[in-house]
Scaffold this active site. Structure first.
Site, PDB file in Angstrom:
ATOM      1  CE1 TYR A   1      -3.583  -2.615   0.634  1.00 53.80           C
ATOM      2  CE2 TYR A   1      -4.656  -0.480   0.746  1.00 53.80           C
ATOM      3  CZ  TYR A   1      -4.731  -1.841   0.593  1.00 53.80           C
ATOM      4  OH  TYR A   1      -5.949  -2.418   0.394  1.00 53.80           O
TER       5      TYR A   1
ATOM      6  CE  LYS B   1       1.493 -18.101  -0.883  1.00 54.35           C
ATOM      7  NZ  LYS B   1       0.676 -19.329  -0.847  1.00 54.35           N
TER       8      LYS B   1
ATOM      9  CG  ASP C   1      -2.440 -20.432   0.368  1.00 52.48           C
ATOM     10  OD1 ASP C   1      -1.988 -20.294   1.537  1.00 52.48           O
ATOM     11  OD2 ASP C   1      -1.882 -21.150  -0.477  1.00 52.48           O
TER      12      ASP C   1
ATOM     13  CG  ASP D   1      -8.268  -4.595   1.305  1.00 52.95           C
ATOM     14  OD1 ASP D   1      -9.245  -4.026   1.829  1.00 52.95           O
ATOM     15  OD2 ASP D   1      -8.107  -4.680   0.073  1.00 52.95           O
TER      16      ASP D   1
ATOM     17  CG  ASP E   1     -13.981  -6.650   1.844  1.00 48.85           C
ATOM     18  OD1 ASP E   1     -13.784  -5.868   2.793  1.00 48.85           O
ATOM     19  OD2 ASP E   1     -14.359  -6.276   0.717  1.00 48.85           O
TER      20      ASP E   1
HETATM   21  C1  IPM Z   1     -10.644  -0.861   3.199  1.00 47.32           C
HETATM   22  C2  IPM Z   1     -10.807  -0.391   1.772  1.00 47.32           C
HETATM   23  C3  IPM Z   1      -9.618   0.485   1.425  1.00 47.32           C
HETATM   24  C4  IPM Z   1      -8.368  -0.361   1.505  1.00 47.32           C
HETATM   25  C5  IPM Z   1      -9.731   1.184   0.063  1.00 47.32           C
HETATM   26  C6  IPM Z   1     -11.022   1.955  -0.080  1.00 47.32           C
HETATM   27  C7  IPM Z   1      -8.553   2.066  -0.212  1.00 47.32           C
HETATM   28  O1  IPM Z   1     -10.945  -1.464   0.922  1.00 47.32           O
HETATM   29  O2  IPM Z   1     -10.562  -0.009   4.101  1.00 47.32           O
HETATM   30  O3  IPM Z   1     -10.612  -2.073   3.412  1.00 47.32           O
HETATM   31  O4  IPM Z   1      -8.000  -1.039   0.544  1.00 47.32           O
HETATM   32  O5  IPM Z   1      -7.728  -0.340   2.551  1.00 47.32           O
HETATM   33 MG    MG Z   2     -11.120  -3.346   1.900  1.00 52.67          MG
END
Ligand code: IPM
Ligand code: MG
Length: 364
Positions: free
Chosen positions: A144, A195, A227, A251, A255
């Site tokens: 990042y 990883k 993974d 990240d 999700d």
């Molecule tokens: C998160 C989002 C952000 C990230 C994006 C919007 C830059 O996906 O906070 O998880 O990748 O960190």
């Molecule tokens: Mg995210």
């Protein structure tokens, strides 16, 4: 002793941000009022709405507000109309800028399944029942922010794009310490995800986390490749307590884990630095439903609970906000994203109002 004054910067942001923030602020104000907590709230612009006004997603005055505050409470940023902007002007840059400038290297994403919402999960009830995972994502390192990065052209005009995955010892040890401290206050199981079989930066990650672990003999430390972790989260999510991982993997895994609960509209997050913090729901700005009074304000309300817990050291009040949310669900109130037959469908404002009413009773 003089009461500490807390400066809170509020960035509603884009899309549904404004509506959900309005409800969350009522909750914060009620707690402050009842418990005589001295708070000063300043509102500012970030994301697409800041770009429209000031030509940039994180204007200087917004950054200054954030830098001068004890905590930032953020709605959401982003929207289709800004997607074609140059990379540095996109709403998401505001988030990355805040993380970097405020030094928010610890990102906490608690994934909890509310008993009342078990059926909202796409997985079977038996698999998701009782899930209580704390995902700790490193937030200011990795690809990042790693340098060099960019796009170049060779002599034939063919493009090449690159990013650098990099971690320093210091970056790894400070997040590891925070992870062990948090695990110690929970069920004392820490899983570090990497990883390390392929990436040098992750091999260093694994060895530093193990080293720090020697200072925490009471916490059981395990390692897992990312993974495999992605698979285990679906196969048997109840095995997880605290997961600590790198920025990029965090990240993605967060999700995935959010989806286990089936209600991404319910999940808050905290990003912490040395003495700064930012709290936000993990869902996005949902422009398609903005302004319609149907968005779920509960993740932002639960973000206020995290603010109370981590910035104001008010764990009891944080618990009460969480309890209010859970009781409102028990009473059958649902926004459309978590609606099921037989429940009471309500809008953003009504959901906020019901939660406020519960909390008012609980704070007595
Ligand atoms: C998160 C989002 C952000 C990230 C994006 C919007 C830059 O996906 O906070 O998880 O990748 O960190
Ligand atoms: Mg995210």
């Amino acid at each position: 002793m003089v009461n500490k004054q807390y400066n809170i910067t509020v960035f509603p942001g884009d899309g549904i941000g404004t509506e959900i923030m309005k409800e969350a602020l009522k909750i914060l104000r009620l707690v402050a009022d009842r418990r005589k907590i001295d708070i000063v709230i300043n509102e500012g612009y970030i994301g697409g709405s800041a770009y429209d006004r000031f030509g940039e997603p994180l204007p200087r005055q917004s950054l200054d507000l954030a830098l001068q505050s004890d905590a930032v409470l953020l709605g959401a940023v982003g929207g289709q109309q800004w997607e074609s902007l140059e990379y540095n002007l996109r709403p998401e840059r505001a988030l990355l800028g805040l993380r970097e400038k405020l030094g928010l290297y610890v990102n906490l994403r608690p994934v909890v399944v509310f008993e009342e919402l078990l059926d909202a999960s796409p997985l079977k009830r038996e698999i998701v029942r009782g899930i209580d995972i704390m995902i700790i994502r490193e937030l200011t390192g990795d690809v990042y922010f790693g340098q060099p990065r960019g796009v170049t052209k060779d002599k034939n005009g063919k493009r090449k794009a690159f990013n650098t995955m990099v971690y320093t010892e210091e970056e790894i040890s400070r997040i590891a310490v925070r992870a062990f401290e948090i695990a110690r206050k929970r069920r004392k199981n820490l899983l570090s995800v990497d990883k390390a079989n392929v990436l040098e930066s992750n091999e260093l990650w694994r060895s530093i986390v193990s080293e720090i672990g020697r200072n925490y003999p009471d916490v059981a430390l395990k390692h897992m490749y990312v993974d495999n972790c992605a698979m285990q989260l679906i196969r048997n999510p109840a095995q997880f307590d605290v997961i600590v991982t790198t920025n990029l993997f965090g990240d993605i895994l967060s999700d995935e884990a959010a989806m286990l609960t089936g209600s991404i509209g319910m999940l808050p997050s905290a990003s912490l630095g040395q003495d700064k913090a930012l709290y936000e729901p993990i869902h996005g700005s949902a422009p398609d439903i903005a302004g319609k009074n149907i968005a779920n304000p509960l993740a932002t309300i639960l973000s206020v609970a995290l603010l109370l817990r981590y910035t104001m050291a008010r764990p009891q009040e944080a618990d009460l906000v969480e309890k209010a949310v859970s009781e409102v669900l028990q009473d059958g109130y649902r926004t459309q994203d978590i609606f099921q037959e037989g429940k009471k469908l309500v809008g953003t404002e009504e959901m906020g109002k019901q939660t406020l009413k519960k909390l008012a009773g609980l704070l007595n």
